[in-house]
Structure formats: structure tokens, C-alpha cells
Design an enzyme around this catalytic site. Structure first.
Site, PDB file in Angstrom:
ATOM      1  N   LYS A 130      -9.701   4.909   7.401  1.00 26.36           N
ATOM      2  CA  LYS A 130      -9.565   3.460   6.789  1.00 26.36           C
ATOM      3  C   LYS A 130     -10.307   2.776   7.839  1.00 26.36           C
ATOM      4  O   LYS A 130     -10.698   1.664   7.844  1.00 26.36           O
ATOM      5  CB  LYS A 130      -8.160   2.632   6.617  1.00 26.36           C
ATOM      6  CG  LYS A 130      -7.578   3.616   5.394  1.00 26.36           C
ATOM      7  CD  LYS A 130      -8.195   3.490   4.358  1.00 26.36           C
ATOM      8  CE  LYS A 130      -7.554   4.400   3.043  1.00 26.36           C
ATOM      9  NZ  LYS A 130      -6.403   3.686   2.641  1.00 26.36           N
ATOM     10  N   GLY A 172       0.922  -1.299   0.077  1.00 27.05           N
ATOM     11  CA  GLY A 172       0.013  -0.062   0.160  1.00 27.05           C
ATOM     12  C   GLY A 172       0.855   1.429   0.062  1.00 27.05           C
ATOM     13  O   GLY A 172       1.947   1.187   0.307  1.00 27.05           O
ATOM     14  N   ASP A 224       1.733  -3.813   6.492  1.00 30.65           N
ATOM     15  CA  ASP A 224       0.989  -3.456   5.462  1.00 30.65           C
ATOM     16  C   ASP A 224      -0.241  -2.512   5.885  1.00 30.65           C
ATOM     17  O   ASP A 224      -0.570  -2.686   6.959  1.00 30.65           O
ATOM     18  CB  ASP A 224       0.489  -4.766   4.626  1.00 30.65           C
ATOM     19  CG  ASP A 224       0.405  -4.498   3.093  1.00 30.65           C
ATOM     20  OD1 ASP A 224       0.537  -3.360   2.784  1.00 30.65           O
ATOM     21  OD2 ASP A 224      -0.003  -5.447   2.530  1.00 30.65           O
ATOM     22  N   GLY A 225      -0.622  -2.116   4.840  1.00 32.59           N
ATOM     23  CA  GLY A 225      -1.957  -1.172   4.980  1.00 32.59           C
ATOM     24  C   GLY A 225      -3.109  -1.968   4.577  1.00 32.59           C
ATOM     25  O   GLY A 225      -3.301  -3.047   4.519  1.00 32.59           O
ATOM     26  N   LYS A 245      -8.315  -5.727   1.538  1.00 31.22           N
ATOM     27  CA  LYS A 245      -7.275  -5.264   0.830  1.00 31.22           C
ATOM     28  C   LYS A 245      -7.271  -5.828  -0.812  1.00 31.22           C
ATOM     29  O   LYS A 245      -8.037  -6.647  -0.764  1.00 31.22           O
ATOM     30  CB  LYS A 245      -5.895  -6.176   1.478  1.00 31.22           C
ATOM     31  CG  LYS A 245      -5.660  -5.562   2.838  1.00 31.22           C
ATOM     32  CD  LYS A 245      -4.646  -6.489   3.458  1.00 31.22           C
ATOM     33  CE  LYS A 245      -3.403  -6.413   2.848  1.00 31.22           C
ATOM     34  NZ  LYS A 245      -2.830  -5.050   2.464  1.00 31.22           N
ATOM     35  N   GLU A 252      -0.040 -10.448  -0.990  1.00 37.26           N
ATOM     36  CA  GLU A 252      -0.232  -9.945   0.295  1.00 37.26           C
ATOM     37  C   GLU A 252      -0.858 -11.090   1.010  1.00 37.26           C
ATOM     38  O   GLU A 252      -0.255 -11.257   2.389  1.00 37.26           O
ATOM     39  CB  GLU A 252      -1.198  -8.899   0.251  1.00 37.26           C
ATOM     40  CG  GLU A 252      -0.633  -7.643  -0.335  1.00 37.26           C
ATOM     41  CD  GLU A 252      -1.602  -6.349  -0.560  1.00 37.26           C
ATOM     42  OE1 GLU A 252      -1.142  -5.287  -0.657  1.00 37.26           O
ATOM     43  OE2 GLU A 252      -2.720  -6.905  -0.641  1.00 37.26           O
TER      44      GLU A 252
END
Length: 289
Positions: A151, A38, A111-112, A124, A133
């Protein structure tokens, strides 16, 4: 000047979340660290690189796509792709018992997410890297999610409009038609490159189908599950989409986190974050988990 201020505040929020996440979770003793795809993750890599070569030189960083590979290299860190990781780590001995470090050799994964609900379930795949991912998350002992506060939502598909699904190109239209039967507010659509009808091709040479659906329930609200009315929990929707022939992976990260999966069964999927960090425009950071 005024038009750039909101963007600057969002970037500052992302950076604050990443710096706190690294400060609280990164250890020089790690051997393998997963790095996601991300836009927020650049600040994680920056924070780790700033720890210095003496801290990072013995650590290998496992990317989830071409973008994170470039980020790791540009920061002067060591890249280790997943196939090379699996060649480097001994295969688990099923008969003799299996250690978490063998089955989940990556110490931590940053991770985002496109959205995170109150149970830490995530969407995601907005960047079309969801297959890698999820693979890196499955191989990790702990997943730490970093994002800005936009988010964080009570339930998935509150603001984000669709579930990304990675599919085999030859089966893309078949999958799209099957996904359309789930009854979303709009038809499932093959993701196209900006300004064209050319399908987006993932790093794994697959396509993405985006599936608009009503806001999901929480897994704790499974008693309200009613697919005929479009009421899905993350776990139920994940299982339903995975059952469609031609689907390779689904952009729902739900169910168990790494530690809980390891405690139950070495083969259990553990891809949900153990903790999420949400940066606010005022510079503060909220945490969940």
C-alpha cells in the site's frame, strides 16, 4: 500449499504492522479509541484485546461501520457509536475557547488505507466506509495508519485505480456525469455488488461512485497542477470533487493531520495520518512519519 503462501505472508505483514503500531501508540490512559474498517484492522483489535481487561475495561472504542462494530464486540471491548460519543462529550464553548479534547475527543484512531503516498496522503473507501472513517478521523487527535507494504506508493493512484466518492442515491447519476468530466482514463462508475448491477449501499444508505484518474501529484508539486491534462494534487482534487452537488464525502485523506489542524484552528479538518506502519512479507515493519 504453495498457493496459500502469498496470502499467509501478506496477513503476517499486516499483523506485524498492527502489533508495532499498537505497542508504540496505544496507552491505557486513553478514554476513546477509533477503530477503522479495513481488513488489516482486525489485527489492531486483536493486539489491543490481548492487553487484557484490566487495561481495556475503561476505554470505549468508536467504530467506523458495521464491520468494525462487530470486531470490537467479538473481542469483548466496549463499543461507542459516534452519535453516542457526541452526546457523552460536552459541546465545545466557542466563546470561551475550545480545547482539543472537546473538539477531537477520540484519543487515537487506527485504520488501514488503500494507498499511502510519501506525504502520508491516503486513499480510503475501498470497503465503502469512507464517510464514517472521515468522521471518526476528524474527531480524533491522531490517526495511525496500518497496512502491508504493497500500500506504500510514491504518489496516489500508482497501483490503486480509482478515488471512491460517497454520494446521495438520488443524485448518483448526476454526480457520476460530473465526475466523468474530470477526464479520467475510464468513465466514473457507480459501484455495484459483485456479480450484479445492484448498487453497493453504504452503512449510511448512500451509494459509491468510483473515479479512475491518472496518478496524482504530491501536494508539494502544486506548481505542476494542470486539471486540463488530468494533473491533480490530492488537496486540489479533494476540493474539486467536494464542490459537486450531491457528493457527501471523498476517499482522499489529505491536507493536515490532527495535531497540525488543532494548532491552527479548532474547526480545521485534520484527517491525514501522523504515522503509517507498513508490514513487509519478511516480518519487518517500515514506518513513515
Amino acid at each position: 500449499m504453495a498457493s496459500s503462501e502469498p496470502t499467509n505472508l501478506i496477513e503476517s505483514a499486516k499483523q506485524a504492522a498492527c502489533r508495532q503500531a499498537v505497542a508504540e501508540n496505544f496507552s491505557p490512559s486513553f478514554k476513546y479509541v477509533g477503530i477503522g474498517s479495513g481488513s488489516t484492522i482486525a489485527y489492531v483489535v486483536q493486539a489491543i484485546a490481548e492487553l487484557g481487561h484490566s487495561v481495556t475495561s475503561g476505554i470505549k472504542f468508536v467504530p467506523t461501520g458495521a464491520g468494525s462494530t462487530a470486531l470490537i464486540r467479538s473481542a469483548g471491548l466496549t463499543v461507542l457509536q459516534v452519535p453516542d460519543l457526541l452526546r457523552e462529550v460536552p459541546a465545545p464553548d466557542r466563546e470561551g475557547g475550545q480545547q482539543q479534547g472537546q473538539h477531537r475527543p477520540i484519543d487515537i484512531y487506527f485504520d488501514g488505507a488503500d494507498e499511502v503516498d510519501s506525504e502520508l496522503n491516503c486513499i480510503k473507501g475501498g470497503g465503502a466506509c469512507l464517510f464514517q472513517e472521515k468522521l471518526v478521523s476528524r474527531l480524533s487527535q491522531r490517526f495511525i495508519c496500518v497496512a502491508d507494504s504493497r500500500k506504500r506508493v510514491p504518489r496516489l493512484l500508482t497501483s490503486w485505480r480509482f478515488i471512491p466518492v460517497e454520494v446521495s442515491p438520488v443524485a448518483a447519476e448526476y454526480v457520476r456525469r460530473e465526475l466523468a468530466r474530470l477526464g479520467g482514463p475510464e468513465p466514473a462508475a457507480l459501484r455495484a455488488s459483485s456479480g450484479s448491477t445492484t448498487p453497493v449501499v453504504t452503512d449510511n444508505h448512500n451509494y459509491i461512485v468510483d473515479v479512475p484518474l491518472p496518478t496524482l501529484l504530491l501536494n508539494g508539486e502544486a506548481d505542476r497542477l494542470d486539471p486540463a491534462r488530468g494533473l491533480w494534487t490530492p488537496d486540489a482534487l479533494l476540493a474539486r470533487i467536494r464542490s459537486i452537488f450531491g457528493v457527501l464525502e471523498v476517499g482522499i485523506f489529505a491536507g493536515l493531520d490532527g495535531p497540525r489542524a488543532a494548532a491552527l484552528d479548532a474547526d480545521a479538518e485534520g484527517v491525514k495520518p501522523v504515522k503509517a506502519y507498513f508490514g513487509r512479507p519478511d516480518g519487518g515493519v517500515e514506518t513513515l512519519g
